[in-house]
Design a protein around this motif. Structure first.
Motif, PDB file in Angstrom:
ATOM      1  N   ASN A   1      10.830  19.348   3.218  1.00  0.00           N
ATOM      2  CA  ASN A   1      11.797  19.321   4.325  1.00  0.00           C
ATOM      3  C   ASN A   1      12.942  18.358   4.035  1.00  0.00           C
ATOM      4  O   ASN A   1      13.335  17.560   4.891  1.00  0.00           O
ATOM      5  N   MET A   2      13.471  18.453   2.814  1.00  0.00           N
ATOM      6  CA  MET A   2      14.561  17.586   2.382  1.00  0.00           C
ATOM      7  C   MET A   2      15.765  18.427   1.971  1.00  0.00           C
ATOM      8  O   MET A   2      15.613  19.509   1.396  1.00  0.00           O
ATOM      9  N   VAL A   3      16.955  17.895   2.256  1.00  0.00           N
ATOM     10  CA  VAL A   3      18.205  18.470   1.774  1.00  0.00           C
ATOM     11  C   VAL A   3      18.956  17.351   1.057  1.00  0.00           C
ATOM     12  O   VAL A   3      18.944  16.198   1.531  1.00  0.00           O
ATOM     13  N   TYR A   4      19.588  17.686  -0.057  1.00  0.00           N
ATOM     14  CA  TYR A   4      20.259  16.683  -0.865  1.00  0.00           C
ATOM     15  C   TYR A   4      21.731  17.045  -1.066  1.00  0.00           C
ATOM     16  O   TYR A   4      22.115  18.210  -1.027  1.00  0.00           O
ATOM     17  N   LEU A   5      22.524  16.019  -1.330  1.00  0.00           N
ATOM     18  CA  LEU A   5      23.911  16.223  -1.741  1.00  0.00           C
ATOM     19  C   LEU A   5      24.161  15.318  -2.942  1.00  0.00           C
ATOM     20  O   LEU A   5      24.240  14.098  -2.804  1.00  0.00           O
ATOM     21  N   GLN A   6      24.222  15.925  -4.123  1.00  0.00           N
ATOM     22  CA  GLN A   6      24.523  15.195  -5.344  1.00  0.00           C
ATOM     23  C   GLN A   6      26.033  15.137  -5.486  1.00  0.00           C
ATOM     24  O   GLN A   6      26.690  16.186  -5.551  1.00  0.00           O
ATOM     25  N   MET A   7      26.572  13.932  -5.535  1.00  0.00           N
ATOM     26  CA  MET A   7      28.018  13.750  -5.596  1.00  0.00           C
ATOM     27  C   MET A   7      28.381  13.093  -6.923  1.00  0.00           C
ATOM     28  O   MET A   7      27.839  12.037  -7.256  1.00  0.00           O
ATOM     29  N   SER A   8      29.290  13.718  -7.657  1.00  0.00           N
ATOM     30  CA  SER A   8      29.706  13.208  -8.960  1.00  0.00           C
ATOM     31  C   SER A   8      31.224  13.095  -9.005  1.00  0.00           C
ATOM     32  O   SER A   8      31.919  13.693  -8.186  1.00  0.00           O
ATOM     33  N   VAL A   9      31.694  12.344  -9.976  1.00  0.00           N
ATOM     34  CA  VAL A   9      33.141  12.125 -10.153  1.00  0.00           C
ATOM     35  C   VAL A   9      33.769  11.748  -8.808  1.00  0.00           C
ATOM     36  O   VAL A   9      34.768  12.324  -8.364  1.00  0.00           O
ATOM     37  N   LEU A  10      33.160  10.786  -8.158  1.00  0.00           N
ATOM     38  CA  LEU A  10      33.625  10.373  -6.828  1.00  0.00           C
ATOM     39  C   LEU A  10      35.004   9.733  -6.911  1.00  0.00           C
ATOM     40  O   LEU A  10      35.323   9.025  -7.881  1.00  0.00           O
ATOM     41  N   GLN A  11      35.785  10.000  -5.877  1.00  0.00           N
ATOM     42  CA  GLN A  11      37.137   9.484  -5.792  1.00  0.00           C
ATOM     43  C   GLN A  11      37.301   8.705  -4.490  1.00  0.00           C
ATOM     44  O   GLN A  11      36.541   8.934  -3.533  1.00  0.00           O
ATOM     45  N   PRO A  12      38.270   7.795  -4.419  1.00  0.00           N
ATOM     46  CA  PRO A  12      38.469   7.025  -3.175  1.00  0.00           C
ATOM     47  C   PRO A  12      38.627   7.907  -1.940  1.00  0.00           C
ATOM     48  O   PRO A  12      38.195   7.513  -0.844  1.00  0.00           O
ATOM     49  N   GLU A  13      39.194   9.086  -2.102  1.00  0.00           N
ATOM     50  CA  GLU A  13      39.368   9.972  -0.948  1.00  0.00           C
ATOM     51  C   GLU A  13      38.055  10.579  -0.467  1.00  0.00           C
ATOM     52  O   GLU A  13      38.017  11.231   0.579  1.00  0.00           O
ATOM     53  N   ASP A  14      36.980  10.366  -1.212  1.00  0.00           N
ATOM     54  CA  ASP A  14      35.653  10.804  -0.759  1.00  0.00           C
ATOM     55  C   ASP A  14      35.018   9.789   0.186  1.00  0.00           C
ATOM     56  O   ASP A  14      33.944  10.042   0.740  1.00  0.00           O
ATOM     57  N   THR A  15      35.652   8.647   0.353  1.00  0.00           N
ATOM     58  CA  THR A  15      35.134   7.614   1.252  1.00  0.00           C
ATOM     59  C   THR A  15      35.060   8.139   2.674  1.00  0.00           C
ATOM     60  O   THR A  15      36.052   8.621   3.223  1.00  0.00           O
ATOM     61  N   ALA A  16      33.869   8.049   3.259  1.00  0.00           N
ATOM     62  CA  ALA A  16      33.648   8.575   4.610  1.00  0.00           C
ATOM     63  C   ALA A  16      32.207   8.297   5.017  1.00  0.00           C
ATOM     64  O   ALA A  16      31.380   7.888   4.188  1.00  0.00           O
ATOM     65  N   VAL A  17      31.925   8.544   6.283  1.00  0.00           N
ATOM     66  CA  VAL A  17      30.537   8.620   6.736  1.00  0.00           C
ATOM     67  C   VAL A  17      30.093  10.064   6.551  1.00  0.00           C
ATOM     68  O   VAL A  17      30.770  10.991   7.011  1.00  0.00           O
ATOM     69  N   TYR A  18      28.971  10.247   5.884  1.00  0.00           N
ATOM     70  CA  TYR A  18      28.460  11.577   5.592  1.00  0.00           C
ATOM     71  C   TYR A  18      27.300  11.899   6.532  1.00  0.00           C
ATOM     72  O   TYR A  18      26.394  11.076   6.716  1.00  0.00           O
ATOM     73  N   TYR A  19      27.357  13.093   7.114  1.00  0.00           N
ATOM     74  CA  TYR A  19      26.350  13.545   8.064  1.00  0.00           C
ATOM     75  C   TYR A  19      25.668  14.808   7.549  1.00  0.00           C
ATOM     76  O   TYR A  19      26.341  15.723   7.058  1.00  0.00           O
ATOM     77  N   CYS A  20      24.359  14.866   7.693  1.00  0.00           N
ATOM     78  CA  CYS A  20      23.666  16.121   7.454  1.00  0.00           C
ATOM     79  C   CYS A  20      23.440  16.820   8.791  1.00  0.00           C
ATOM     80  O   CYS A  20      23.364  16.167   9.836  1.00  0.00           O
ATOM     81  N   ALA A  21      23.368  18.132   8.734  1.00  0.00           N
ATOM     82  CA  ALA A  21      23.230  18.938   9.937  1.00  0.00           C
ATOM     83  C   ALA A  21      22.283  20.088   9.675  1.00  0.00           C
ATOM     84  O   ALA A  21      22.139  20.547   8.536  1.00  0.00           O
ATOM     85  N   ALA A  22      21.649  20.562  10.753  1.00  0.00           N
ATOM     86  CA  ALA A  22      20.702  21.666  10.632  1.00  0.00           C
ATOM     87  C   ALA A  22      20.908  22.652  11.769  1.00  0.00           C
ATOM     88  O   ALA A  22      21.275  22.284  12.878  1.00  0.00           O
ATOM     89  N   ARG A  23      20.654  23.902  11.453  1.00  0.00           N
ATOM     90  CA  ARG A  23      20.663  24.966  12.461  1.00  0.00           C
ATOM     91  C   ARG A  23      19.332  25.669  12.361  1.00  0.00           C
ATOM     92  O   ARG A  23      19.001  26.246  11.312  1.00  0.00           O
ATOM     93  N   SER A  24      18.573  25.618  13.454  1.00  0.00           N
ATOM     94  CA  SER A  24      17.181  26.073  13.412  1.00  0.00           C
ATOM     95  C   SER A  24      16.963  27.422  14.076  1.00  0.00           C
ATOM     96  O   SER A  24      15.807  27.843  14.241  1.00  0.00           O
ATOM     97  N   HIS A  25      18.033  28.119  14.459  1.00  0.00           N
ATOM     98  CA  HIS A  25      17.855  29.435  15.063  1.00  0.00           C
ATOM     99  C   HIS A  25      19.065  30.301  14.743  1.00  0.00           C
ATOM    100  O   HIS A  25      20.110  29.810  14.326  1.00  0.00           O
TER     101      HIS A  25
END
Length: 127
Positions: free
Chosen positions: A76-100
């Protein structure tokens, strides 16, 4: 479904991070998932989405080729692998789910299509 995001941090430009999103709760089962991000003073923006079975994925153009979404259904895990990060990627990151209301090929790119959200994890990329 309750979601808990983790894995954020401070990284230099060009570096990598992997975000994790753990799902729990009495009704957790199959769900479509996505990642969004929100920079200071800006709206929450779509980053990536994955179908409930993990077969299909979609990305915002700004991260295509640099980020990869994946999931482990057994954990029950979801991942986000982020590479070649840039300053414009700076943010709060949220995961979301839709169960229906989804099929094997459903991918959701709008925030209002999701019914559960994690608390967010801060990603800061220094130049």
């Amino acid at each position: 479904v309750q979601l808990q995001a983790s894995g954020g941090g401070l990284v230099q430009a060009g570096g990598s991070l992997r975000l994790s999103c753990a799902a729990s709760g009495p009704t957790v089962s199959d769900y479509a998932a996505g990642w969004f991000r929100q920079a200071p003073g800006k709206e929450r923006m779509f980053v990536a989405a994955i179908t409930w079975n993990g077969y299909l994925k979609t990305y915002d153009d700004s991260v295509k080729g640099r980020f990869a979404i994946s999931r482990d259904k057994d954990k029950n895990m979801v991942y986000l692998q982020m590479s070649v990060l840039q300053p414009e990627d700076t943010a709060v990151y949220y995961c979301a789910a839709r169960s229906h209301g989804f099929t094997w090929s459903s991918l959701f790119r709008r925030a209002d299509e999701y019914d559960a959200w994690g608390q967010g994890t801060q990603v800061t990329v220094s130049s």
